[in-house]
Design a protein around this motif. Structure first.
Motif, mmCIF file in Angstrom:
data_model
loop_
_atom_site.group_PDB
_atom_site.id
_atom_site.type_symbol
_atom_site.label_atom_id
_atom_site.label_comp_id
_atom_site.label_asym_id
_atom_site.label_seq_id
_atom_site.Cartn_x
_atom_site.Cartn_y
_atom_site.Cartn_z
ATOM 1 N N ARG A 39 0.830 -1.209 0.000
ATOM 2 C CA ARG A 39 0.000 0.000 0.000
ATOM 3 C C ARG A 39 0.864 1.259 0.000
ATOM 4 N NH1 ARG A 39 -5.409 -0.639 2.484
ATOM 5 N NH2 ARG A 39 -5.001 1.482 3.170
ATOM 6 N N SER A 40 0.474 2.231 -0.788
ATOM 7 C CA SER A 40 1.247 3.472 -0.859
ATOM 8 C C SER A 40 0.992 4.378 0.344
ATOM 9 C CB SER A 40 0.941 4.218 -2.162
ATOM 10 O OG SER A 40 -0.423 4.538 -2.242
ATOM 11 N N GLU A 69 -6.073 -2.279 -9.433
ATOM 12 C CA GLU A 69 -4.860 -2.191 -8.633
ATOM 13 C C GLU A 69 -3.720 -3.060 -9.142
ATOM 14 O OE1 GLU A 69 -5.468 -2.646 -4.418
ATOM 15 O OE2 GLU A 69 -7.222 -1.326 -4.427
ATOM 16 N N THR A 70 -4.066 -4.186 -9.802
ATOM 17 C CA THR A 70 -3.007 -5.146 -10.158
ATOM 18 C C THR A 70 -3.006 -5.597 -11.606
ATOM 19 O OG1 THR A 70 -4.265 -7.156 -9.659
ATOM 20 C CG2 THR A 70 -3.148 -6.071 -7.794
ATOM 21 N N GLY A 71 -4.035 -5.237 -12.381
ATOM 22 C CA GLY A 71 -4.127 -5.692 -13.760
ATOM 23 C C GLY A 71 -4.497 -7.152 -13.903
ATOM 24 N N HIS A 113 0.837 -6.376 -11.893
ATOM 25 C CA HIS A 113 1.683 -5.179 -11.903
ATOM 26 C C HIS A 113 0.965 -4.065 -11.140
ATOM 27 C CE1 HIS A 113 -1.104 -4.527 -15.285
ATOM 28 N NE2 HIS A 113 -0.994 -3.253 -14.977
ATOM 29 N N VAL A 114 1.701 -3.027 -10.782
ATOM 30 C CA VAL A 114 1.101 -1.873 -10.126
ATOM 31 C C VAL A 114 0.199 -1.185 -11.139
ATOM 32 C CG1 VAL A 114 1.537 0.369 -9.053
ATOM 33 C CG2 VAL A 114 3.047 -1.574 -8.547
ATOM 34 N N GLY A 115 -1.087 -1.083 -10.818
ATOM 35 C CA GLY A 115 -2.052 -0.546 -11.759
ATOM 36 C C GLY A 115 -2.491 0.874 -11.475
ATOM 37 N N ASP A 116 -2.247 1.368 -10.261
ATOM 38 C CA ASP A 116 -2.645 2.729 -9.922
ATOM 39 C C ASP A 116 -1.773 3.221 -8.773
ATOM 40 O OD1 ASP A 116 -3.709 1.579 -7.575
ATOM 41 O OD2 ASP A 116 -5.746 1.577 -8.332
ATOM 42 N N GLU A 121 4.040 -1.659 -5.000
ATOM 43 C CA GLU A 121 4.521 -2.957 -5.477
ATOM 44 C C GLU A 121 3.350 -3.938 -5.507
ATOM 45 O OE1 GLU A 121 8.264 -4.637 -3.777
ATOM 46 O OE2 GLU A 121 8.135 -2.890 -2.459
ATOM 47 N N VAL A 122 3.466 -4.926 -6.373
ATOM 48 C CA VAL A 122 2.505 -6.024 -6.448
ATOM 49 C C VAL A 122 3.307 -7.303 -6.592
ATOM 50 C CG1 VAL A 122 0.672 -7.074 -7.843
ATOM 51 C CG2 VAL A 122 0.707 -4.599 -7.514
#
Length: 154
Positions: A39-40, A69-71, A113-116, A121-122
């Protein structure tokens, strides 16, 4: 974490007062791995989470949040746990309490992947070697993995 527009509009009327919000946790499983985001807002690892938009079914929220969030495309398999958080104070002073719907989900397709901007990180993590995270998040993962039958209510 971006605040949904409907929450921004509500806050114009209620300020920092407590707000009751429906939310989801999508525990996305791929074999013996779980999909996690860092989480950012607090730097902690967690499953995919999000706020339910007005009129949106929580299961659809889980699917939407995972994709945003992750694609990753997912399928919801079951509602594993319904729980209530304590009242939380966000960094901006807003008070909120969440009715969380934890869903057991199955990976369908997509490269994680990081989507937003909600995460930095994912990754896929082995269920037997989870990174450090809040105990409630570990409990949500464990509950979803072990889920069979009725919905856990507490």
């Amino acid at each position: 974490m971006p605040i949904p527009e409907f929450v921004v509009r509500l806050r114009e009327h209620i300020g920092h007062d407590p707000l009751w919000l429906p939310a989801v946790t999508a525990v996305v499983l791929r074999g013996e791995e779980v999909l996690l985001v860092r989480r950012s807002d607090n730097g902690r690892w967690a499953p995919v989470t999000g706020i339910v938009d007005p009129g949106e079914h929580p299961a659809l929220t889980a699917v939407r949040e995972a994709e945003e969030e992750t694609g990753v495309e997912i399928e919801v398999e079951a509602l594993a746990w319904v729980s209530i958080t304590p009242v939380l104070t966000h960094v901006n002073g807003d008070l909120a309490q969440y009715l969380d719907h934890t869903f057991r989900c199955r990976y369908v397709a997509g490269e994680a992947h990081v989507g937003d901007d909600e995460s930095t990180e994912v990754r896929w993590a082995p269920l037997d070697d989870l990174p450090e995270m809040q105990p409630v998040m570990v409990e949500r993962i464990r509950t979803a993995v072990a889920h069979a039958g009725d919905v856990r209510l507490d």
